[in-house]
Write an enzyme that holds these catalytic residues in place. Structure first.
Site, mmCIF file in Angstrom:
data_model
loop_
_atom_site.group_PDB
_atom_site.id
_atom_site.type_symbol
_atom_site.label_atom_id
_atom_site.label_comp_id
_atom_site.label_asym_id
_atom_site.label_seq_id
_atom_site.Cartn_x
_atom_site.Cartn_y
_atom_site.Cartn_z
ATOM 1 N N SER A 20 -4.187 56.552 -18.714
ATOM 2 C CA SER A 20 -3.828 55.394 -17.892
ATOM 3 C C SER A 20 -5.065 54.678 -17.382
ATOM 4 O O SER A 20 -5.153 53.445 -17.437
ATOM 5 C CB SER A 20 -2.968 55.852 -16.703
ATOM 6 N N ARG A 44 -7.723 52.821 -9.115
ATOM 7 C CA ARG A 44 -6.675 53.767 -8.720
ATOM 8 C C ARG A 44 -5.502 53.048 -8.066
ATOM 9 O O ARG A 44 -4.344 53.456 -8.225
ATOM 10 C CB ARG A 44 -7.231 54.848 -7.791
ATOM 11 N N HIS A 47 -3.599 51.750 -10.895
ATOM 12 C CA HIS A 47 -2.906 52.882 -11.509
ATOM 13 C C HIS A 47 -1.655 53.266 -10.726
ATOM 14 O O HIS A 47 -0.617 53.608 -11.294
ATOM 15 C CB HIS A 47 -3.864 54.074 -11.586
#
Length: 225
Positions: A20, A44, A47
């Site tokens: 990812s 992040r 994500h």
């Protein structure tokens, strides 16, 4: 007829996360609007949400990432405004750093104080945390603008600034405005998602990104030794 989606042959949790992050890196080619540690945090957040608008919304005060890392290295207490944000920050990342996470939202004294003041438990929880939890403190606010506004009131009154404020309340009533006020402050380090977007998962993800970076850096240092 529709084409059959082509699934990636990945099952292991670590491999899924790594893939990812690699996809995000590929879809946001350099030069990126963020670099280094800031990019690790923004990546992040992308994500966590699959929302590339984070590239336009995340803001950092000068030295905020370094302040957050230093606080974690000193065994900070992360104070969250919701149990959801608290649960988003696993002990396996904090315990090796000597750090902890707390949420006082459901503390009986906090509930009673909010009732007496006809205010929100989130705001009363900030008062309680500031009064009872020794520093260094990182506040991770992902839901309640009233919590962030109470922190700002604390600063306006000359209170000791926390080590870092992660300001990411979500919603339509004072969410964007409270974050805009935080971004005017030069007396406290902050990491903000501007506008209406935010949430407990994002506040927690920011703390996780900081912890992951610090753990990785410590591991590298131990290998060198």
């Amino acid at each position: 007829m529709h084409d059959t989606p082509q699934l990636l042959p990945i099952a292991a949790p670590n491999a899924i996360e790594e893939k990812s992050l690699a996809i995000i890196d590929a879809e946001v080619p350099e030069p990126r609007p963020f670099a280094g540690r800031q990019w690790e945090i923004v990546r992040r957040l992308i994500h966590t949400t699959a929302d590339f608008e984070m590239l336009d919304l995340v803001r950092f005060s000068h030295g905020a990432v370094e302040a957050g890392l230093a606080a974690l290295a000193a065994g900070a207490t992360i104070v969250t405004d919701t149990e959801m944000a608290r649960c988003a920050i696993p002990a396996r990342r904090l315990t090796p750093l000597g750090a902890t996470v707390r949420c006082l939202l459901n503390d009986p004294d906090v509930v009673a104080a909010a009732t007496r003041a006809n205010g929100t438990r989130a705001a009363a929880a900030m008062d309680a945390a500031l009064a009872t939890i020794p520093g260094p403190l990182i506040f991770a606010i992902g839901n309640a603008p009233t919590a962030l506004l109470r922190l700002l009131k604390h600063l306006d009154a000359g209170g000791t600034p926390p080590a870092c404020v992660i300001g990411m309340p979500v919603g339509f009533v004072n969410a964007a405005e409270s974050k805009a006020l935080l971004m005017t402050r030069a007396d406290v380090p902050w990491i903000v998602i501007s506008g209406r977007k935010g949430g407990s998962a994002l506040a927690g993800a920011t703390v996780n990104a900081l912890a992951i970076m610090l753990l990785r850096e410590r591991e590298r240092e131990s290998v060198k030794e």
